[in-house]
Write a protein that holds these residues in place. Structure first.
Motif, PDB file in Angstrom:
ATOM      1  N   LYS A  87       0.860  -0.912  -0.019  1.00 31.42           N
ATOM      2  CA  LYS A  87       0.108   0.210   0.061  1.00 31.42           C
ATOM      3  C   LYS A  87       0.507   1.827   0.695  1.00 31.42           C
ATOM      4  N   HIS A  88       2.104   0.875   0.636  1.00 32.77           N
ATOM      5  CA  HIS A  88       2.988   2.511   0.986  1.00 32.77           C
ATOM      6  C   HIS A  88       4.744   1.901  -0.100  1.00 32.77           C
ATOM      7  N   THR A  89       4.733   1.951  -1.644  1.00 27.93           N
ATOM      8  CA  THR A  89       5.609   1.930  -2.227  1.00 27.93           C
ATOM      9  C   THR A  89       5.837   3.458  -2.512  1.00 27.93           C
ATOM     10  N   GLU A  90       7.071   3.221  -3.268  1.00 27.36           N
ATOM     11  CA  GLU A  90       7.875   4.274  -4.169  1.00 27.36           C
ATOM     12  C   GLU A  90       6.465   4.796  -5.019  1.00 27.36           C
ATOM     13  N   LYS A  91       5.643   4.058  -5.305  1.00 27.07           N
ATOM     14  CA  LYS A  91       5.000   3.945  -6.428  1.00 27.07           C
ATOM     15  C   LYS A  91       3.225   4.559  -6.061  1.00 27.07           C
ATOM     16  N   GLY A  92       3.716   4.779  -5.340  1.00 27.11           N
ATOM     17  CA  GLY A  92       2.106   4.650  -4.482  1.00 27.11           C
ATOM     18  C   GLY A  92       1.306   2.828  -3.406  1.00 27.11           C
ATOM     19  N   ASP A  93       0.219   3.136  -3.468  1.00 27.93           N
ATOM     20  CA  ASP A  93      -0.608   1.939  -3.449  1.00 27.93           C
ATOM     21  C   ASP A  93      -0.312   1.086  -4.348  1.00 27.93           C
ATOM     22  N   ILE A  94       0.007  -0.105  -4.645  1.00 30.21           N
ATOM     23  CA  ILE A  94       0.272  -1.428  -6.223  1.00 30.21           C
ATOM     24  C   ILE A  94      -0.879  -2.270  -5.792  1.00 30.21           C
TER      25      ILE A  94
END
Length: 118
Positions: A22-29
Motif C-alpha cells: 500500500k505504501h511503495t515509491e509508486k503508491g498503493d499497488i
C-alpha cells in the motif's frame, strides 16, 4: 486478456505484506495483486509441501503455477511440489549455483514473464 492472478508468498505476515504494497515509491499497488497473500502459516518456504498447500488453497494444480523467487532453496522446493519455478536475479543477491543457472529460467524483471521486457 489473460486470467493471471499474482499472489505473494512471504516470510512477512499477510498484514505486513498488504501494508508494504500500500505504501511503495509508486503508491498503493495492491490493485495488481488480485490473487492471494500467503505467509509461513502455509509452511516453510523451503519445503515442497508448503507449495502444494498454496496450490490447493488457490484451487489449482501445482503445475499451473509459475513461482518466482530469488532464493535457490525456495525455487527447488516449488519445483519439487510440481510448480514451474523461475529465478529472479536482483542486485545484491547471492550468486546462483551453476546447477540452478542451468536448470531454471532466469528473469531480471517480472515483465519478462509477460513478454514486455528483455
Amino acid at each position: 486478456a489473460h486470467d493471471v492472478k499474482v499472489c505473494i508468498y512471504s516470510s512477512g505476515s499477510i498484514g505486513a505484506q498488504k501494508l508494504l504494497f500500500k505504501h511503495t515509491e509508486k503508491g498503493d499497488i495492491t490493485e495488481y495483486f488480485g490473487g492471494r497473500h500467503f505467509d509461513t502459516t502455509s509452511g516453510s518456504k523451503k519445503e515442497a509441501a508448503s507449495y502444494q498447500t498454496i496450490a490447493s488453497a488457490l484451487g489449482v494444480k501445482p503445475e499451473d503455477v509459475i513461482f518466482v523467487s530469488d532464493l535457490e532453496a525456495e525455487i527447488y522446493a516449488a519445483r519439487d511440489a510440481g510448480m514451474r519455478a523461475v529465478v529472479s536475479v536482483r542486485p545484491g543477491n547471492a550468486p546462483l549455483s551453476a546447477e540452478t543457472k542451468k536448470e531454471f529460467p532466469i528473469v531480471r524483471s517480472l515483465l519478462q514473464l509477460c513478454g514486455n521486457a528483455n
